[in-house]
Write an enzyme that holds these catalytic residues in place. Sequence first.
Site, short mmCIF file in Angstrom:
data_model
loop_
_atom_site.label_atom_id
_atom_site.label_comp_id
_atom_site.label_asym_id
_atom_site.label_seq_id
_atom_site.Cartn_x
_atom_site.Cartn_y
_atom_site.Cartn_z
N LYS A 96 15.41 21.08 -42.97
CA LYS A 96 14.23 20.25 -43.15
C LYS A 96 14.10 19.28 -43.68
O LYS A 96 14.99 18.38 -44.95
CB LYS A 96 13.34 21.38 -44.81
CG LYS A 96 12.89 20.30 -45.18
CD LYS A 96 11.75 20.98 -46.40
CE LYS A 96 10.57 20.32 -47.19
NZ LYS A 96 10.34 20.97 -48.72
N ALA A 183 4.50 22.25 -49.64
CA ALA A 183 4.74 21.12 -50.68
C ALA A 183 3.09 21.95 -51.07
O ALA A 183 1.64 21.78 -50.60
CB ALA A 183 4.40 19.85 -50.85
#
Length: 254
Positions: A96, A183
């Site tokens: 990521k 997120a």
Amino acid sequence: MLTIGDKQFHSRLFLGTGKYPDFDTQKEAVDVSETEVLTFSVRRMNIFEPSQPNFLEKLDVEKYSLLPNTAGAKTAEEAVRTAKLAKASGLCDMIKVEVIGCDKTLLPDPVETLKATEELVKEGFTVLPYTSDDVVLAQRLADAGAHAIMPGASPIGSGQGIINPLNLSLIIEQANVPVIVDAGIGSPNDVTAAMELGADGILLNTAVSAAAHPVKMAEAMKLAVQAGRLGYEAGRIPKKRYATASSPMEGISV
Ligand SMILES: CC(=O)[C@@H](O)[C@H](O)COP(=O)(O)O
């Protein structure tokens, strides 16, 4: 099935491993969530120092696809270096890319994120960049060879949910790679909303690890991902301005 690069997943929920009250709760929450992908910060892993604490110690990491993140990187160069470190440690099935451009909002630096993605794709990594909800940037990342794109719903750890559903839906509509909303998720409601927009998956951490009952919340998130996906596949009814009777009277003589 969700396919990213050469990997296939039954679960569409990716889980972070930080900020749990203790390691037993972390393990129980991860188990209950039925996630197949765990993410963690490479910098927090004490990779080549076995005497230092290992915050994945209760988890059987062999059971999962590991998605280390480059948190802490502020430039593409730092992100690439961190990714290579993760690979060298053997704890890296995918990477990521997280290149932060602003300490206050923890929003990603678009230019450095794109550079790091290009470089890591060239190096043969399976690359999942964390990006803002910028529609053009998401397309540029996919064009650069990202294997999935991960637009934020809202700033990391903020729990604000989806701030810009229009942009998210445009990113999803145009993407030719999976879109994992990452997120800012605060509640199961945010998860179902993202999945109903057509997201391919969700990455979340704080909403579970900092919940009053992390294990219950992990289960709620698992169910929310499943419900949202099913709702998306089922196809919701169009919204209408006026009422339509649920029991039509046409054709009834009495
Ligand atoms: C663990 C991780 O990768 C986080 O940086 C991620 O973006 C999740 O954010 P939330 O904690 O807001 O779910």
